[in-house]
Design a protein around this motif. Sequence first.
Motif, PDB file in Angstrom:
ATOM      1  N   ASP A  33       1.530  -7.993   9.992  1.00 22.12           N
ATOM      2  CA  ASP A  33      -0.019  -7.705  10.017  1.00 22.12           C
ATOM      3  C   ASP A  33      -0.705  -8.445   9.067  1.00 22.12           C
ATOM      4  O   ASP A  33       0.063  -8.680   8.052  1.00 22.12           O
ATOM      5  CB  ASP A  33       0.039  -6.025  10.453  1.00 22.12           C
ATOM      6  N   PHE A  34      -1.949  -8.128   8.914  1.00 25.41           N
ATOM      7  CA  PHE A  34      -2.681  -8.493   7.785  1.00 25.41           C
ATOM      8  C   PHE A  34      -3.773  -7.855   7.445  1.00 25.41           C
ATOM      9  O   PHE A  34      -4.537  -7.466   8.343  1.00 25.41           O
ATOM     10  CB  PHE A  34      -3.165  -9.912   8.022  1.00 25.41           C
ATOM     11  N   GLU A  35      -4.034  -7.084   6.336  1.00 27.18           N
ATOM     12  CA  GLU A  35      -5.255  -6.357   5.949  1.00 27.18           C
ATOM     13  C   GLU A  35      -6.309  -7.128   5.120  1.00 27.18           C
ATOM     14  O   GLU A  35      -6.112  -7.569   4.351  1.00 27.18           O
ATOM     15  CB  GLU A  35      -4.726  -5.346   4.972  1.00 27.18           C
ATOM     16  N   PHE A  36      -7.447  -7.021   5.721  1.00 24.47           N
ATOM     17  CA  PHE A  36      -8.503  -7.795   5.331  1.00 24.47           C
ATOM     18  C   PHE A  36      -9.167  -7.200   3.962  1.00 24.47           C
ATOM     19  O   PHE A  36      -9.193  -5.949   3.927  1.00 24.47           O
ATOM     20  CB  PHE A  36      -9.611  -7.993   6.442  1.00 24.47           C
ATOM     21  N   PRO A  37      -9.450  -7.879   2.961  1.00 23.15           N
ATOM     22  CA  PRO A  37      -9.994  -7.252   1.723  1.00 23.15           C
ATOM     23  C   PRO A  37     -11.241  -6.391   1.601  1.00 23.15           C
ATOM     24  O   PRO A  37     -11.106  -5.397   0.917  1.00 23.15           O
ATOM     25  CB  PRO A  37     -10.148  -8.400   0.802  1.00 23.15           C
ATOM     26  N   ASN A  38     -11.911  -6.858   2.600  1.00 29.39           N
ATOM     27  CA  ASN A  38     -13.356  -5.922   2.794  1.00 29.39           C
ATOM     28  C   ASN A  38     -13.337  -5.123   4.074  1.00 29.39           C
ATOM     29  O   ASN A  38     -13.096  -5.730   5.055  1.00 29.39           O
ATOM     30  CB  ASN A  38     -14.561  -6.722   2.625  1.00 29.39           C
ATOM     31  N   THR A  39     -13.538  -3.950   3.990  1.00 30.06           N
ATOM     32  CA  THR A  39     -13.835  -3.170   4.943  1.00 30.06           C
ATOM     33  C   THR A  39     -15.204  -3.063   5.396  1.00 30.06           C
ATOM     34  O   THR A  39     -16.035  -2.618   4.645  1.00 30.06           O
ATOM     35  CB  THR A  39     -13.403  -1.590   4.762  1.00 30.06           C
ATOM     36  N   LEU A  40     -15.533  -3.569   6.737  1.00 30.00           N
ATOM     37  CA  LEU A  40     -16.941  -3.813   7.073  1.00 30.00           C
ATOM     38  C   LEU A  40     -17.213  -3.004   8.338  1.00 30.00           C
ATOM     39  O   LEU A  40     -16.155  -3.193   9.389  1.00 30.00           O
ATOM     40  CB  LEU A  40     -17.027  -5.259   7.281  1.00 30.00           C
ATOM     41  N   GLU A  41     -18.221  -2.485   8.756  1.00 33.08           N
ATOM     42  CA  GLU A  41     -18.483  -1.818   9.881  1.00 33.08           C
ATOM     43  C   GLU A  41     -18.619  -2.931  11.298  1.00 33.08           C
ATOM     44  O   GLU A  41     -19.119  -3.949  10.969  1.00 33.08           O
ATOM     45  CB  GLU A  41     -19.940  -1.202   9.735  1.00 33.08           C
ATOM     46  N   GLY A  42     -17.768  -2.362  12.106  1.00 32.78           N
ATOM     47  CA  GLY A  42     -17.734  -3.099  13.518  1.00 32.78           C
ATOM     48  C   GLY A  42     -16.886  -4.434  13.434  1.00 32.78           C
ATOM     49  O   GLY A  42     -16.842  -5.028  14.269  1.00 32.78           O
ATOM     50  N   MET A  43     -15.888  -4.452  12.235  1.00 31.49           N
ATOM     51  CA  MET A  43     -15.070  -5.464  12.145  1.00 31.49           C
ATOM     52  C   MET A  43     -13.945  -5.008  11.792  1.00 31.49           C
ATOM     53  O   MET A  43     -13.376  -3.952  11.369  1.00 31.49           O
ATOM     54  CB  MET A  43     -15.467  -6.628  10.776  1.00 31.49           C
ATOM     55  N   ARG A 224     -21.184 -24.983  -0.837  1.00 33.88           N
ATOM     56  CA  ARG A 224     -21.175 -23.715   0.029  1.00 33.88           C
ATOM     57  C   ARG A 224     -20.009 -23.220   0.505  1.00 33.88           C
ATOM     58  O   ARG A 224     -19.743 -22.129   0.633  1.00 33.88           O
ATOM     59  CB  ARG A 224     -22.199 -24.001   1.196  1.00 33.88           C
ATOM     60  N   TYR A 225     -19.085 -24.168   0.432  1.00 37.49           N
ATOM     61  CA  TYR A 225     -17.636 -23.757   0.858  1.00 37.49           C
ATOM     62  C   TYR A 225     -17.043 -22.961   0.136  1.00 37.49           C
ATOM     63  O   TYR A 225     -16.472 -21.998   0.719  1.00 37.49           O
ATOM     64  CB  TYR A 225     -16.692 -25.226   0.957  1.00 37.49           C
ATOM     65  N   VAL A 226     -17.200 -23.125  -1.354  1.00 39.96           N
ATOM     66  CA  VAL A 226     -16.599 -22.450  -2.315  1.00 39.96           C
ATOM     67  C   VAL A 226     -17.042 -21.093  -2.553  1.00 39.96           C
ATOM     68  O   VAL A 226     -16.684 -20.031  -3.213  1.00 39.96           O
ATOM     69  CB  VAL A 226     -16.162 -23.003  -3.568  1.00 39.96           C
ATOM     70  N   ALA A 227     -18.391 -20.833  -2.137  1.00 41.68           N
ATOM     71  CA  ALA A 227     -19.401 -19.704  -2.529  1.00 41.68           C
ATOM     72  C   ALA A 227     -19.033 -18.613  -1.826  1.00 41.68           C
ATOM     73  O   ALA A 227     -19.288 -18.554  -0.522  1.00 41.68           O
ATOM     74  CB  ALA A 227     -20.885 -20.195  -2.110  1.00 41.68           C
ATOM     75  N   MET A 228     -18.079 -17.820  -2.299  1.00 41.54           N
ATOM     76  CA  MET A 228     -17.592 -16.414  -1.546  1.00 41.54           C
ATOM     77  C   MET A 228     -18.732 -15.242  -1.566  1.00 41.54           C
ATOM     78  O   MET A 228     -18.554 -14.448  -2.362  1.00 41.54           O
ATOM     79  CB  MET A 228     -16.321 -15.715  -1.843  1.00 41.54           C
ATOM     80  N   ASP A 229     -20.017 -15.838  -0.730  1.00 41.66           N
ATOM     81  CA  ASP A 229     -20.959 -14.926  -1.087  1.00 41.66           C
ATOM     82  C   ASP A 229     -21.161 -14.166   0.073  1.00 41.66           C
ATOM     83  O   ASP A 229     -22.302 -13.085   0.472  1.00 41.66           O
ATOM     84  CB  ASP A 229     -22.292 -15.720  -1.153  1.00 41.66           C
ATOM     85  N   SER A 230     -20.190 -13.980   0.975  1.00 43.54           N
ATOM     86  CA  SER A 230     -20.385 -13.131   2.211  1.00 43.54           C
ATOM     87  C   SER A 230     -18.834 -12.390   2.173  1.00 43.54           C
ATOM     88  O   SER A 230     -18.087 -13.040   2.326  1.00 43.54           O
ATOM     89  CB  SER A 230     -20.519 -13.830   3.450  1.00 43.54           C
ATOM     90  N   PRO A 231     -18.816 -11.166   2.348  1.00 40.34           N
ATOM     91  CA  PRO A 231     -17.527 -10.508   2.664  1.00 40.34           C
ATOM     92  C   PRO A 231     -17.128 -10.736   3.845  1.00 40.34           C
ATOM     93  O   PRO A 231     -15.586 -10.769   3.954  1.00 40.34           O
ATOM     94  CB  PRO A 231     -18.154  -8.747   2.718  1.00 40.34           C
ATOM     95  N   TYR A 232     -17.696 -11.036   4.958  1.00 42.37           N
ATOM     96  CA  TYR A 232     -17.083 -11.680   6.192  1.00 42.37           C
ATOM     97  C   TYR A 232     -16.247 -12.977   6.045  1.00 42.37           C
ATOM     98  O   TYR A 232     -15.065 -13.031   6.456  1.00 42.37           O
ATOM     99  CB  TYR A 232     -18.158 -11.627   7.241  1.00 42.37           C
ATOM    100  N   TYR A 233     -16.850 -13.881   5.116  1.00 37.33           N
ATOM    101  CA  TYR A 233     -16.329 -14.949   4.830  1.00 37.33           C
ATOM    102  C   TYR A 233     -14.969 -14.779   4.196  1.00 37.33           C
ATOM    103  O   TYR A 233     -14.048 -15.662   4.169  1.00 37.33           O
ATOM    104  CB  TYR A 233     -17.316 -16.050   4.226  1.00 37.33           C
ATOM    105  N   GLU A 234     -15.241 -14.002   3.078  1.00 38.46           N
ATOM    106  CA  GLU A 234     -14.103 -13.778   2.208  1.00 38.46           C
ATOM    107  C   GLU A 234     -12.986 -13.188   3.022  1.00 38.46           C
ATOM    108  O   GLU A 234     -11.737 -13.560   3.126  1.00 38.46           O
ATOM    109  CB  GLU A 234     -14.308 -12.837   1.198  1.00 38.46           C
ATOM    110  N   ASN A 235     -13.043 -12.418   4.000  1.00 40.77           N
ATOM    111  CA  ASN A 235     -12.224 -11.870   4.745  1.00 40.77           C
ATOM    112  C   ASN A 235     -11.555 -13.047   5.423  1.00 40.77           C
ATOM    113  O   ASN A 235     -10.123 -13.207   5.699  1.00 40.77           O
ATOM    114  CB  ASN A 235     -12.629 -10.985   5.793  1.00 40.77           C
TER     115      ASN A 235
END
Length: 332
Positions: A33-43, A224-235
């Motif tokens: 399994d894999f645990e995503f680093p950010n806990t996000l509502e609905g995700m 923009r590829y390296v910009a981790m400016d979205s928690p969804y994208y980071e996940n």
Amino acid sequence: MQTRLRSALSALALFCTTSLALAAPATQVLGKDFEFPNTLEGMPARLSDVKGLQIKHFETSDSVNLSYWEAGSGKPLVIIPGWSASGAEFINVIHLLGQHYHVYVLDPRNQGLSERVEHGMHIARYAMDVKEFGAHLGLKSAYYLGWSMGASVIWSYIDLFGGKDIRKAVFVDEPVSIYSHADWSEQERLEAGGMTTSPERMIAAFTGSAPVNGLIADTRLFERYVAMDSPYYENSEKFVAAFAKSDPRHLSLILFDHIMSDWRDVVRNKIHMPVAIFTGDYSANVPSQRWMQSVITDASLYIYSKEEQGDHFLMFKNPIKFTRDLCEFLDR
């Protein structure tokens, strides 16, 4: 009689074993399994939260084993990732869209979990892979979405096979011609989305063997590829890094054919189904996406603002808005 019975039982056992191997939960295929680093509502908090997600595979007519990600039920939606990408990048999109559609994301040859090979490095062969993928799934008609190079694959598909089996098509931020011809005016370059006059230098930049040069447009792609400016994208990017690392040499094999392909005639003359086009204010592709909308009879254009993460990776950085807009278009 006993011999025939033993043979029949053996064949049944082999069929069952093969079927399980071809239709396994993603966590089983990936080994954990894999645990995503950010806990996000609905995700999903972890990979196993993506309901019904399976990873399967099929073999093409030129003997390449291609993997694909599948989830959901309802009308089929086939997604073709861009260069270097796979179903792993789409994990949040799969989770959201799987609540409305039967979603399939194909890992192109040499990408994601698919086989690494030296042959078939042409966009036309990738289009044939999509054709054979649809036949493997038994699809008579489906929605098709292409992101980046995946849009080019769908243009090639339409060029070769027509679009009768495409209910609606979705193109996300892909230039109509990456290569800029020497005799083009600046207006022609903008309408096509031309980015380079040297495919070799662009390939070197994309594969990391040289600085980003040879480009004639400020794409802001790498920034923009390296910009981790979205928690969804980071996940999703952390998930990709854990399970779907790419091999730069094999990835580079398709780039020359991809960069040198000019799809203006196909876009202008052969696309007759309803189309949605997605781009954003961070992208240098906006003029070419506007041109596509102007020449396709039934085309809707979505331009995301910078505040809405309107860049080449908008699907992954803002999956909530993207899937909402996509569902609205598909269900229209």
